[in-house]
Design an enzyme around this catalytic site. Sequence first.
Site, short mmCIF file in Angstrom:
data_model
loop_
_atom_site.label_atom_id
_atom_site.label_comp_id
_atom_site.label_asym_id
_atom_site.label_seq_id
_atom_site.Cartn_x
_atom_site.Cartn_y
_atom_site.Cartn_z
N LYS A 24 0.82 -1.21 0.00
CA LYS A 24 0.00 0.00 0.00
C LYS A 24 0.86 1.26 0.00
CE LYS A 24 -4.13 -1.86 -0.12
NZ LYS A 24 -5.06 -1.94 1.01
N ARG A 51 -3.86 -10.27 3.51
CA ARG A 51 -3.99 -10.31 2.04
C ARG A 51 -2.66 -9.85 1.45
NH1 ARG A 51 -5.84 -6.81 -2.03
NH2 ARG A 51 -7.10 -7.83 -3.66
#
Length: 271
Positions: A215, A251
């Site tokens: 991210k 994830r």
Amino acid sequence: MSSAFPRPRVMGIVNVTPDSFSDGGKFVAAADGIEHARRLIAQGADILDIGGESTRPGAAPVSEFDEILRVVPIIEAIRKASDIPISVDTMKPGVARAAIKAGATIWNDVAALRFSPTAPEVAAELGCEVVLMHMLGEPGTMQDDPRYGDVVAEVEAFLLARAFTAMAAGVAKERIWLDPGIGFGKTVDHNLALLKALPRFVALGYPILLGASRKRFIAGIDPSAGEAIDRLGGSLASHLAGAEAGVAAVRAHDVRETVQALDVQAAIKAI
């Protein structure tokens, strides 16, 4: 391959999209997506998450028809070759319905069953596990100056409200997962606050999915990590923090490295 020690499950990411922030365009062809899925299974993935629409900041929407064409052939092929749990990453009830029919067992919804008024009822009808994620706004606008009074309290309240809505529609509590939505309408400080508060989310009594892999907030801490592929270290640090807090799954794009990091952490704790 599986861990000999208790640890979060690793959800491997298979993006069959041309524009995902990390690996967009790599696995658009069904054959490429299937091969990537097989590779993630060999690397130790416990779950596969198949997505046919990018949810990166500024992403354009995809039609339900096109999304189904992207994900269903891959889900069908994986299911024929493996009994691994398969998650479909979609906001659309129609895509979820097609994916579950094809062999998926989890509906991973970044919109927390808000995309359509029928979404909660469809989730109940399908009887699958459902991941409810927090997102501020929508993918196209979520990073336009996100603001909160208390990000942890607001995300927690949102997730509980969505869980209650799902249960009111008939979704069993034991089938509901929560995801605080790292990177979805949050600044670097917001994301760090949510990561620090993971024990609080775990204490809510629902399985927690942590999606921090590659991210952009990692680049906010390490400016040299401008490219998503350069964020492995930050991804692993986030996953290890999640494991320490007791999340149920992480994830991950980098499955082999994530499995190894979690297994070593679990082995150390087991001594």
